[in-house]
Design a protein around this motif. Structure first.
Motif, PDB file in Angstrom:
ATOM      1  N   ALA A 150       3.156   0.840   0.576  1.00 41.15           N
ATOM      2  CA  ALA A 150       4.090   1.957   0.718  1.00 41.15           C
ATOM      3  C   ALA A 150       5.390   1.669  -0.033  1.00 41.15           C
ATOM      4  O   ALA A 150       5.948   2.549  -0.701  1.00 41.15           O
ATOM      5  CB  ALA A 150       4.383   2.211   2.197  1.00 41.15           C
ATOM      6  N   THR A 151       5.843   0.430   0.040  1.00 38.63           N
ATOM      7  CA  THR A 151       7.063   0.034  -0.670  1.00 38.63           C
ATOM      8  C   THR A 151       6.848   0.088  -2.170  1.00 38.63           C
ATOM      9  O   THR A 151       7.701   0.576  -2.919  1.00 38.63           O
ATOM     10  CB  THR A 151       7.485  -1.389  -0.244  1.00 38.63           C
ATOM     11  N   ALA A 152       5.695  -0.398  -2.639  1.00 39.18           N
ATOM     12  CA  ALA A 152       5.383  -0.373  -4.066  1.00 39.18           C
ATOM     13  C   ALA A 152       5.338   1.062  -4.587  1.00 39.18           C
ATOM     14  O   ALA A 152       5.884   1.369  -5.653  1.00 39.18           O
ATOM     15  CB  ALA A 152       4.050  -1.075  -4.332  1.00 39.18           C
ATOM     16  N   THR A 153       4.691   1.947  -3.842  1.00 40.36           N
ATOM     17  CA  THR A 153       4.594   3.353  -4.250  1.00 40.36           C
ATOM     18  C   THR A 153       5.971   3.976  -4.360  1.00 40.36           C
ATOM     19  O   THR A 153       6.277   4.708  -5.324  1.00 40.36           O
ATOM     20  CB  THR A 153       3.743   4.142  -3.232  1.00 40.36           C
ATOM     21  N   TYR A 154       6.826   3.692  -3.397  1.00 40.52           N
ATOM     22  CA  TYR A 154       8.198   4.224  -3.424  1.00 40.52           C
ATOM     23  C   TYR A 154       8.963   3.701  -4.651  1.00 40.52           C
ATOM     24  O   TYR A 154       9.625   4.464  -5.356  1.00 40.52           O
ATOM     25  CB  TYR A 154       8.930   3.835  -2.139  1.00 40.52           C
ATOM     26  N   LEU A 155       8.841   2.402  -4.902  1.00 41.25           N
ATOM     27  CA  LEU A 155       9.552   1.801  -6.037  1.00 41.25           C
ATOM     28  C   LEU A 155       9.044   2.343  -7.369  1.00 41.25           C
ATOM     29  O   LEU A 155       9.838   2.607  -8.278  1.00 41.25           O
ATOM     30  CB  LEU A 155       9.413   0.279  -6.003  1.00 41.25           C
ATOM     31  N   ILE A 156       7.730   2.503  -7.491  1.00 43.98           N
ATOM     32  CA  ILE A 156       7.160   3.034  -8.732  1.00 43.98           C
ATOM     33  C   ILE A 156       7.724   4.419  -9.012  1.00 43.98           C
ATOM     34  O   ILE A 156       8.102   4.742 -10.143  1.00 43.98           O
ATOM     35  CB  ILE A 156       5.623   3.060  -8.644  1.00 43.98           C
ATOM     36  N   ARG A 157       7.805   5.240  -7.972  1.00 44.91           N
ATOM     37  CA  ARG A 157       8.354   6.588  -8.138  1.00 44.91           C
ATOM     38  C   ARG A 157       9.826   6.534  -8.544  1.00 44.91           C
ATOM     39  O   ARG A 157      10.275   7.308  -9.392  1.00 44.91           O
ATOM     40  CB  ARG A 157       8.183   7.374  -6.839  1.00 44.91           C
ATOM     41  N   MET A 158      10.569   5.597  -7.970  1.00 48.98           N
ATOM     42  CA  MET A 158      12.000   5.473  -8.281  1.00 48.98           C
ATOM     43  C   MET A 158      12.230   4.964  -9.701  1.00 48.98           C
ATOM     44  O   MET A 158      13.139   5.411 -10.395  1.00 48.98           O
ATOM     45  CB  MET A 158      12.656   4.504  -7.293  1.00 48.98           C
ATOM     46  N   LEU A 159      11.384   4.011 -10.134  1.00 49.44           N
ATOM     47  CA  LEU A 159      11.639   3.308 -11.394  1.00 49.44           C
ATOM     48  C   LEU A 159      11.005   3.971 -12.611  1.00 49.44           C
ATOM     49  O   LEU A 159      11.406   3.688 -13.744  1.00 49.44           O
ATOM     50  CB  LEU A 159      11.119   1.866 -11.292  1.00 49.44           C
ATOM     51  N   SER A 160      10.037   4.839 -12.394  1.00 53.87           N
ATOM     52  CA  SER A 160       9.243   5.349 -13.516  1.00 53.87           C
ATOM     53  C   SER A 160      10.022   6.241 -14.471  1.00 53.87           C
ATOM     54  O   SER A 160       9.556   6.496 -15.580  1.00 53.87           O
ATOM     55  CB  SER A 160       8.019   6.105 -12.990  1.00 53.87           C
ATOM     56  N   THR A 161      11.193   6.706 -14.070  1.00 51.68           N
ATOM     57  CA  THR A 161      11.985   7.565 -14.963  1.00 51.68           C
ATOM     58  C   THR A 161      13.194   6.841 -15.548  1.00 51.68           C
ATOM     59  O   THR A 161      14.038   7.476 -16.183  1.00 51.68           O
ATOM     60  CB  THR A 161      12.484   8.818 -14.200  1.00 51.68           C
ATOM     61  N   LEU A 162      13.277   5.515 -15.345  1.00 49.27           N
ATOM     62  CA  LEU A 162      14.477   4.793 -15.760  1.00 49.27           C
ATOM     63  C   LEU A 162      14.352   4.132 -17.126  1.00 49.27           C
ATOM     64  O   LEU A 162      15.279   3.455 -17.568  1.00 49.27           O
ATOM     65  CB  LEU A 162      14.839   3.723 -14.708  1.00 49.27           C
ATOM     66  N   GLY A 163      13.201   4.278 -17.789  1.00 50.67           N
ATOM     67  CA  GLY A 163      13.061   3.719 -19.125  1.00 50.67           C
ATOM     68  C   GLY A 163      12.715   2.250 -19.162  1.00 50.67           C
ATOM     69  O   GLY A 163      12.824   1.618 -20.215  1.00 50.67           O
ATOM     70  N   VAL A 164      12.309   1.676 -18.022  1.00 48.78           N
ATOM     71  CA  VAL A 164      11.847   0.281 -18.018  1.00 48.78           C
ATOM     72  C   VAL A 164      10.341   0.280 -17.770  1.00 48.78           C
ATOM     73  O   VAL A 164       9.811   1.171 -17.103  1.00 48.78           O
ATOM     74  CB  VAL A 164      12.561  -0.563 -16.935  1.00 48.78           C
ATOM     75  N   ALA A 165       9.666  -0.723 -18.312  1.00 46.87           N
ATOM     76  CA  ALA A 165       8.231  -0.862 -18.045  1.00 46.87           C
ATOM     77  C   ALA A 165       8.058  -1.333 -16.608  1.00 46.87           C
ATOM     78  O   ALA A 165       8.767  -2.233 -16.149  1.00 46.87           O
ATOM     79  CB  ALA A 165       7.616  -1.863 -19.018  1.00 46.87           C
ATOM     80  N   VAL A 166       7.147  -0.708 -15.892  1.00 44.95           N
ATOM     81  CA  VAL A 166       6.873  -1.077 -14.501  1.00 44.95           C
ATOM     82  C   VAL A 166       5.425  -1.541 -14.401  1.00 44.95           C
ATOM     83  O   VAL A 166       4.512  -0.854 -14.871  1.00 44.95           O
ATOM     84  CB  VAL A 166       7.112   0.113 -13.546  1.00 44.95           C
ATOM     85  N   SER A 167       5.208  -2.719 -13.833  1.00 47.43           N
ATOM     86  CA  SER A 167       3.853  -3.220 -13.640  1.00 47.43           C
ATOM     87  C   SER A 167       3.696  -3.703 -12.213  1.00 47.43           C
ATOM     88  O   SER A 167       4.674  -3.923 -11.492  1.00 47.43           O
ATOM     89  CB  SER A 167       3.529  -4.345 -14.635  1.00 47.43           C
ATOM     90  N   LYS A 168       2.452  -3.856 -11.808  1.00 46.67           N
ATOM     91  CA  LYS A 168       2.134  -4.248 -10.436  1.00 46.67           C
ATOM     92  C   LYS A 168       1.109  -5.370 -10.496  1.00 46.67           C
ATOM     93  O   LYS A 168       0.255  -5.384 -11.379  1.00 46.67           O
ATOM     94  CB  LYS A 168       1.572  -3.031  -9.689  1.00 46.67           C
ATOM     95  N   LEU A 169       1.208  -6.312  -9.574  1.00 45.70           N
ATOM     96  CA  LEU A 169       0.265  -7.426  -9.581  1.00 45.70           C
ATOM     97  C   LEU A 169      -1.168  -6.918  -9.504  1.00 45.70           C
ATOM     98  O   LEU A 169      -1.463  -5.945  -8.810  1.00 45.70           O
ATOM     99  CB  LEU A 169       0.526  -8.370  -8.404  1.00 45.70           C
ATOM    100  N   ALA A 170      -2.046  -7.582 -10.232  1.00 41.57           N
ATOM    101  CA  ALA A 170      -3.449  -7.166 -10.302  1.00 41.57           C
ATOM    102  C   ALA A 170      -4.142  -7.360  -8.970  1.00 41.57           C
ATOM    103  O   ALA A 170      -3.682  -8.080  -8.087  1.00 41.57           O
ATOM    104  CB  ALA A 170      -4.169  -7.978 -11.382  1.00 41.57           C
ATOM    105  N   SER A 171      -5.305  -6.707  -8.847  1.00 40.14           N
ATOM    106  CA  SER A 171      -6.128  -6.910  -7.664  1.00 40.14           C
ATOM    107  C   SER A 171      -6.661  -8.332  -7.686  1.00 40.14           C
ATOM    108  O   SER A 171      -6.641  -9.015  -8.698  1.00 40.14           O
ATOM    109  CB  SER A 171      -7.279  -5.908  -7.652  1.00 40.14           C
ATOM    110  N   GLY A 172      -7.192  -8.742  -6.574  1.00 38.96           N
ATOM    111  CA  GLY A 172      -7.629 -10.127  -6.426  1.00 38.96           C
ATOM    112  C   GLY A 172      -6.896 -10.777  -5.281  1.00 38.96           C
ATOM    113  O   GLY A 172      -7.393 -11.694  -4.645  1.00 38.96           O
ATOM    114  N   LEU A 173      -5.696 -10.258  -4.983  1.00 43.35           N
ATOM    115  CA  LEU A 173      -5.001 -10.694  -3.789  1.00 43.35           C
ATOM    116  C   LEU A 173      -5.687 -10.055  -2.581  1.00 43.35           C
ATOM    117  O   LEU A 173      -6.098  -8.902  -2.639  1.00 43.35           O
ATOM    118  CB  LEU A 173      -3.528 -10.251  -3.842  1.00 43.35           C
ATOM    119  N   PRO A 174      -5.831 -10.769  -1.489  1.00 49.15           N
ATOM    120  CA  PRO A 174      -6.541 -10.211  -0.331  1.00 49.15           C
ATOM    121  C   PRO A 174      -5.780  -9.053   0.283  1.00 49.15           C
ATOM    122  O   PRO A 174      -4.600  -9.174   0.601  1.00 49.15           O
ATOM    123  CB  PRO A 174      -6.631 -11.405   0.637  1.00 49.15           C
ATOM    124  N   VAL A 175      -6.457  -7.918   0.448  1.00 48.76           N
ATOM    125  CA  VAL A 175      -5.824  -6.744   1.046  1.00 48.76           C
ATOM    126  C   VAL A 175      -5.489  -7.048   2.495  1.00 48.76           C
ATOM    127  O   VAL A 175      -6.290  -7.603   3.234  1.00 48.76           O
ATOM    128  CB  VAL A 175      -6.765  -5.517   0.941  1.00 48.76           C
TER     129      VAL A 175
END
Length: 204
Positions: A150-175
Motif C-alpha cells: 500500500a505504501t509503495a502504491t502511494y509513493l509510485i502515484r506521488m513520484l510518477s509525475t516528478l520527472g525521476v525514474a521510479v523502480s521497485k524491488l523485483a519479485s523473489g522476496l517472500p510475500v
C-alpha cells in the motif's frame, strides 16, 4: 504470580516485539541470575542509547551524529535514493553490498488499521529531497506485505509525475515478509532485477 518487581520486569520485557510471555520470563530470570556488573552495563547501554541516538536530519536513519555515516559519505551515489520503511531495512540492504546510493527512511508504512497514514510518515521530507534535481532514480524497497505494498502504491502515484525514474524491488522476496529477514542473496537479486515504474503524464 511473582513478587511485584519481578512481575513488572516480565511485563516490561513482554512488551518488546517478538517476545512472548515465556520468553519474557526466561529473559527476566536470566537477568536475575546474571552478574550484577553485567546487568549494570546492560542498563547503562540502554540509558546511553536513549540519550544519544536520534534520527539522521537528512534520511531518517538512526545515528549518534547529526548525519548518519551513509549520508555523510561523499563516495555514495547521490543520484539514486532507496526508500525503506525502517532503519533495520537499511542494515539488511547494506549487507548485500549491491547498493551504493543513499537512503530515505519513512519511519513505518501506511496502515489504516493502526491509524498510520501518509502524514505520519516522512513522505514530505522525501519530496523535499527531490526538489534540487540531484536524484534521478528512486528505488522503492518497502516490505512485501499488505502495508508495504500500500505504501509503495502511494509513493509510485506521488513520484510518477516528478520527472525521476521510479523502480521497485523485483519479485523473489517472500510475500508477507520483512526485508530485515531476507537473506543477502535474495535481496541482492531483488536489487539487480528491480522493475521500472512507467511515469505518468504530467497534468495538463
Amino acid at each position: 504470580m511473582y513478587d511485584s518487581v519481578i512481575q513488572d520486569l516480565i511485563d516490561e520485557l513482554g512488551r518488546l516485539p517478538g517476545i512472548g510471555p515465556k520468553s519474557a520470563q526466561r529473559i527476566a530470570f536470566h537477568l536475575l541470575d546474571a552478574d550484577p556488573e553485567d546487568v549494570r552495563r546492560f542498563a547503562s547501554v540502554l540509558t546511553e542509547v536513549k540519550a544519544t541516538v536520534h534520527f539522521c536530519a537528512t534520511c531518517g536513519n538512526v545515528t549518534v551524529d547529526p548525519e548518519c555515516r551513509i549520508c555523510a559519505d561523499p563516495r555514495r551515489d547521490a543520484t539514486v535514493l532507496c526508500v525503506v520503511e525502517e532503519s533495520k531495512d537499511v542494515v539488511a540492504i547494506e549487507r548485500t553490498r549491491e547498493f551504493r546510493g543513499r537512503y530515505h527512511v519513512l519511519g513505518g508504512a501506511i496502515s489504516p488499521i493502526a491509524g498510520i497514514g501518509p502524514d505520519q510518515l516522512r513522505i514530505k521530507e522525501l519530496l523535499g529531497r527531490l526538489q534540487d534535481g540531484v536524484v534521478t532514480e528512486v528505488i522503492i524497497a518497502t516490505d512485501p506485505n499488505l502495508e508495504g505494498e500500500a505504501t509503495a502504491t502511494y509513493l509510485i502515484r506521488m513520484l510518477s509525475t516528478l520527472g525521476v525514474a521510479v523502480s521497485k524491488l523485483a519479485s523473489g522476496l517472500p510475500v508477507g515478509g520483512d526485508l530485515e529477514y531476507a537473506d543477502e542473496l535474495t535481496l541482492g537479486r531483488a536489487f539487480e532485477g528491480r522493475t521500472s515504474i512507467p511515469q505518468a503524464a504530467a497534468p495538463g
